[in-house]
Scaffold this motif. Sequence first.
Motif, PDB file in Angstrom:
ATOM      1  N   ILE A 274       4.960  -3.564 -10.004  1.00 14.69           N
ATOM      2  CA  ILE A 274       5.888  -4.435  -9.277  1.00 14.69           C
ATOM      3  C   ILE A 274       5.628  -4.352  -7.775  1.00 14.69           C
ATOM      4  O   ILE A 274       5.589  -5.368  -7.063  1.00 14.69           O
ATOM      5  CB  ILE A 274       7.352  -4.064  -9.589  1.00 14.69           C
ATOM      6  N   PHE A 275       5.421  -3.136  -7.277  1.00 11.29           N
ATOM      7  CA  PHE A 275       5.167  -2.952  -5.848  1.00 11.29           C
ATOM      8  C   PHE A 275       3.816  -3.543  -5.426  1.00 11.29           C
ATOM      9  O   PHE A 275       3.663  -4.032  -4.309  1.00 11.29           O
ATOM     10  CB  PHE A 275       5.238  -1.471  -5.478  1.00 11.29           C
ATOM     11  N   ALA A 276       2.846  -3.485  -6.312  1.00 11.33           N
ATOM     12  CA  ALA A 276       1.547  -4.099  -6.002  1.00 11.33           C
ATOM     13  C   ALA A 276       1.677  -5.598  -5.780  1.00 11.33           C
ATOM     14  O   ALA A 276       0.856  -6.210  -5.077  1.00 11.33           O
ATOM     15  CB  ALA A 276       0.553  -3.814  -7.130  1.00 11.33           C
ATOM     16  N   GLY A 277       2.700  -6.185  -6.359  1.00 13.62           N
ATOM     17  CA  GLY A 277       2.925  -7.626  -6.212  1.00 13.62           C
ATOM     18  C   GLY A 277       3.809  -8.005  -5.041  1.00 13.62           C
ATOM     19  O   GLY A 277       4.243  -9.170  -4.944  1.00 13.62           O
TER      20      GLY A 277
ATOM     21  N   PHE B 104       6.864 -11.719  -1.160  1.00 13.64           N
ATOM     22  CA  PHE B 104       7.052 -12.239   0.193  1.00 13.64           C
ATOM     23  C   PHE B 104       6.741 -13.738   0.231  1.00 13.64           C
ATOM     24  O   PHE B 104       7.495 -14.535   0.815  1.00 13.64           O
ATOM     25  CB  PHE B 104       6.141 -11.508   1.184  1.00 13.64           C
ATOM     26  N   LEU B 105       5.613 -14.120  -0.368  1.00 10.80           N
ATOM     27  CA  LEU B 105       5.166 -15.505  -0.313  1.00 10.80           C
ATOM     28  C   LEU B 105       6.199 -16.444  -0.913  1.00 10.80           C
ATOM     29  O   LEU B 105       6.546 -17.477  -0.313  1.00 10.80           O
ATOM     30  CB  LEU B 105       3.835 -15.651  -1.045  1.00 10.80           C
ATOM     31  N   TYR B 106       6.695 -16.094  -2.111  1.00  8.72           N
ATOM     32  CA  TYR B 106       7.669 -16.979  -2.743  1.00  8.72           C
ATOM     33  C   TYR B 106       8.994 -17.004  -1.982  1.00  8.72           C
ATOM     34  O   TYR B 106       9.539 -18.076  -1.699  1.00  8.72           O
ATOM     35  CB  TYR B 106       7.938 -16.589  -4.206  1.00  8.72           C
TER      36      TYR B 106
ATOM     37  N   PHE C  20      -1.089  -8.152 -26.999  1.00  8.34           N
ATOM     38  CA  PHE C  20      -2.128  -7.271 -26.456  1.00  8.34           C
ATOM     39  C   PHE C  20      -1.755  -5.794 -26.536  1.00  8.34           C
ATOM     40  O   PHE C  20      -2.632  -4.936 -26.437  1.00  8.34           O
ATOM     41  CB  PHE C  20      -2.429  -7.627 -24.999  1.00  8.34           C
ATOM     42  N   GLY C  21      -0.455  -5.495 -26.686  1.00  5.84           N
ATOM     43  CA  GLY C  21      -0.026  -4.104 -26.775  1.00  5.84           C
ATOM     44  C   GLY C  21      -0.183  -3.328 -25.481  1.00  5.84           C
ATOM     45  O   GLY C  21      -0.480  -2.131 -25.499  1.00  5.84           O
ATOM     46  N   TRP C  22       0.029  -3.974 -24.347  1.00  4.78           N
ATOM     47  CA  TRP C  22      -0.130  -3.314 -23.051  1.00  4.78           C
ATOM     48  C   TRP C  22       1.065  -2.451 -22.675  1.00  4.78           C
ATOM     49  O   TRP C  22       1.061  -1.803 -21.633  1.00  4.78           O
ATOM     50  CB  TRP C  22      -0.360  -4.358 -21.954  1.00  4.78           C
ATOM     51  N   GLY C  23       2.106  -2.467 -23.490  1.00  2.00           N
ATOM     52  CA  GLY C  23       3.257  -1.615 -23.230  1.00  2.00           C
ATOM     53  C   GLY C  23       4.041  -2.047 -22.007  1.00  2.00           C
ATOM     54  O   GLY C  23       4.088  -3.225 -21.659  1.00  2.00           O
ATOM     55  N   ILE C  24       4.617  -1.065 -21.339  1.00  4.02           N
ATOM     56  CA  ILE C  24       5.518  -1.343 -20.223  1.00  4.02           C
ATOM     57  C   ILE C  24       4.783  -1.968 -19.037  1.00  4.02           C
ATOM     58  O   ILE C  24       5.361  -2.724 -18.251  1.00  4.02           O
ATOM     59  CB  ILE C  24       6.247  -0.052 -19.808  1.00  4.02           C
ATOM     60  N   ALA C  25       3.499  -1.675 -18.911  1.00  4.01           N
ATOM     61  CA  ALA C  25       2.703  -2.286 -17.835  1.00  4.01           C
ATOM     62  C   ALA C  25       2.627  -3.797 -18.012  1.00  4.01           C
ATOM     63  O   ALA C  25       2.619  -4.550 -17.031  1.00  4.01           O
ATOM     64  CB  ALA C  25       1.305  -1.685 -17.801  1.00  4.01           C
ATOM     65  N   GLY C  26       2.589  -4.237 -19.253  1.00  8.07           N
ATOM     66  CA  GLY C  26       2.506  -5.667 -19.526  1.00  8.07           C
ATOM     67  C   GLY C  26       3.696  -6.433 -18.983  1.00  8.07           C
ATOM     68  O   GLY C  26       3.546  -7.561 -18.485  1.00  8.07           O
ATOM     69  N   ALA C  27       4.891  -5.825 -19.085  1.00  2.73           N
ATOM     70  CA  ALA C  27       6.096  -6.483 -18.573  1.00  2.73           C
ATOM     71  C   ALA C  27       6.010  -6.673 -17.066  1.00  2.73           C
ATOM     72  O   ALA C  27       6.362  -7.733 -16.531  1.00  2.73           O
ATOM     73  CB  ALA C  27       7.333  -5.659 -18.929  1.00  2.73           C
ATOM     74  N   ALA C  28       5.545  -5.645 -16.361  1.00  6.36           N
ATOM     75  CA  ALA C  28       5.445  -5.721 -14.899  1.00  6.36           C
ATOM     76  C   ALA C  28       4.362  -6.703 -14.468  1.00  6.36           C
ATOM     77  O   ALA C  28       4.562  -7.507 -13.546  1.00  6.36           O
ATOM     78  CB  ALA C  28       5.165  -4.340 -14.325  1.00  6.36           C
ATOM     79  N   ILE C  29       3.208  -6.656 -15.127  1.00  6.16           N
ATOM     80  CA  ILE C  29       2.101  -7.548 -14.772  1.00  6.16           C
ATOM     81  C   ILE C  29       2.502  -9.009 -14.993  1.00  6.16           C
ATOM     82  O   ILE C  29       2.164  -9.885 -14.183  1.00  6.16           O
ATOM     83  CB  ILE C  29       0.846  -7.199 -15.588  1.00  6.16           C
ATOM     84  N   ALA C  30       3.229  -9.274 -16.065  1.00  5.65           N
ATOM     85  CA  ALA C  30       3.689 -10.639 -16.332  1.00  5.65           C
ATOM     86  C   ALA C  30       4.582 -11.142 -15.204  1.00  5.65           C
ATOM     87  O   ALA C  30       4.460 -12.292 -14.753  1.00  5.65           O
ATOM     88  CB  ALA C  30       4.436 -10.688 -17.663  1.00  5.65           C
TER      89      ALA C  30
ATOM     90  N   LEU D  34       0.819  -1.212   0.000  1.00  6.93           N
ATOM     91  CA  LEU D  34       0.000   0.000   0.000  1.00  6.93           C
ATOM     92  C   LEU D  34       0.851   1.258   0.000  1.00  6.93           C
ATOM     93  O   LEU D  34       0.623   2.190  -0.786  1.00  6.93           O
ATOM     94  CB  LEU D  34      -0.926  -0.007   1.228  1.00  6.93           C
ATOM     95  N   VAL D  35       1.848   1.299   0.851  1.00  6.79           N
ATOM     96  CA  VAL D  35       2.686   2.498   0.991  1.00  6.79           C
ATOM     97  C   VAL D  35       3.501   2.754  -0.271  1.00  6.79           C
ATOM     98  O   VAL D  35       3.562   3.889  -0.772  1.00  6.79           O
ATOM     99  CB  VAL D  35       3.613   2.375   2.219  1.00  6.79           C
ATOM    100  N   THR D  36       4.127   1.709  -0.809  1.00  6.03           N
ATOM    101  CA  THR D  36       5.009   1.909  -1.963  1.00  6.03           C
ATOM    102  C   THR D  36       4.252   2.264  -3.241  1.00  6.03           C
ATOM    103  O   THR D  36       4.735   3.057  -4.054  1.00  6.03           O
ATOM    104  CB  THR D  36       5.866   0.653  -2.209  1.00  6.03           C
ATOM    105  N   VAL D  37       3.072   1.686  -3.431  1.00  2.54           N
ATOM    106  CA  VAL D  37       2.278   2.029  -4.619  1.00  2.54           C
ATOM    107  C   VAL D  37       1.860   3.501  -4.570  1.00  2.54           C
ATOM    108  O   VAL D  37       1.897   4.214  -5.582  1.00  2.54           O
ATOM    109  CB  VAL D  37       1.033   1.118  -4.726  1.00  2.54           C
TER     110      VAL D  37
END
Length: 447
Positions: free
Chosen positions: A138-141, A146-148, A186-196, A108-111
């Motif tokens: 990346i911070f949202a994840g 932590f889990l891994y 999908f053409g999601w751009g730079i967000a796609g790399a982070a979400i993946a 929450l804080v970092t996002v």
Amino acid sequence: MTKDLTSGNPFKLIISFSIPLFFSYLLQQVYNIVDTIIVGQYLGKEALAAVGSTSSVNFLVIGFVLGVCSGFAIPIANRFGAKDFTKLRHFVVNSLYLSGIISVIMALVTVIFCKPILRVMQTPENIIDNAAIYIGWIFAGIPFAFLYNLSSGIIRAFGDSKTPLFFLIISTVLNIVLDILFIITFGWGIAGAAIATVIAQGFSGILCTIVLFKKYDILQLSKDDKKLRTELFAPLCGSGFPMGFQYSITAVGNMLLQSAVNSLGSDVVACVSSASKIQLFLCCPFDALGTAMATWTGQNLGAQKVSRVKEGLFVTMIMTLIYSIVMSCVVFAFGNQFIKLFLDSSEITMIKDSHFYAKVVSLFYFPLAIVIIVRATIQGMGFSKIAIFAGVFEMSARTITAFLLVPTFGYVATAFASPLAWGMADIFLIITFCVCYKKLIKSSKKI
């Protein structure tokens, strides 16, 4: 399914334990490298610079996660070495409770504050929006990170370094597929790399945690084992937080240096980012041996076999010295080809500058190995708070470079920043290890 590191030949045990760790760290770098290659080749050098500009703030936060999870695993390794499996189960369960609380707060804080931090770091205006999008995801994840890292750290504390690797292989393949799907299709751009990356790490973390409790007989939990024991939070935090702060203090120095690099323009950011990827990739064995030494030290101290700590450290130092010399030669001979994975072949000047950076850093791989391995050993010995000061030395060196050397010598100074930091940290760590080891020897003779 576990491995006892408290008896047997140090070289054979450390090598067999480290090889799966090496491939684990290698695959984690593949996460980043695949992102970088696809971003650089399909989205352009500004997008590549945007990802590169987040590296230090990423290390500040994710490095803290890695440190905390590694620290939480040390008391577990101690209890494993001592064959105290009841207390071990209590530590495992409560480390998961504590990690859940910490990870949600951090996410929450970092996002919320990621873009203001990027502005403070003088991130160029032409890349700051993309940088904020990338690092925000990346911070949202962070809970998945932590889990891994915690579940895999606990498994490694049991002497099993193969199981986390198996799930990471699956996760890496998933990450590559999702990168191609999200960015190219999908053409999601730079967000796609982070979400993946977030999805892949989450998948790996969930699988690793499930297996943690299904595979190991020593973790068959009773109702009593599942209780929240807040009295265990103190020893867990006492081991985990100093290791987390160690990473974060080092990262503050990286952030100051990154600010100085950012001030030189997006082309320089891309050059440093490309060269840094080579370092991270080639130095995976150091991280593997550092993790191995933390587990080795934790188990052997739990078994009251202090002398084996020094034996293990000597073996790892010889291995890393030989490897460092070989890899430096590789960078000098083939560094240009590696860099072309990230930069378009037409960017001749940028490739040359990036290769220069990589060659300078490669000459100091062994001092880097000393930082990683000796620091991990000291932390495994239970002196995590003292090891924090190694980060202070690294931060000081990078601060000096950022405020004094980069404004005077420009790009050349950035190449020597990390070697200077490693050298200063090495002096402190070597002296600290000798003092701490003598204390442990004296303590063991009194028992």
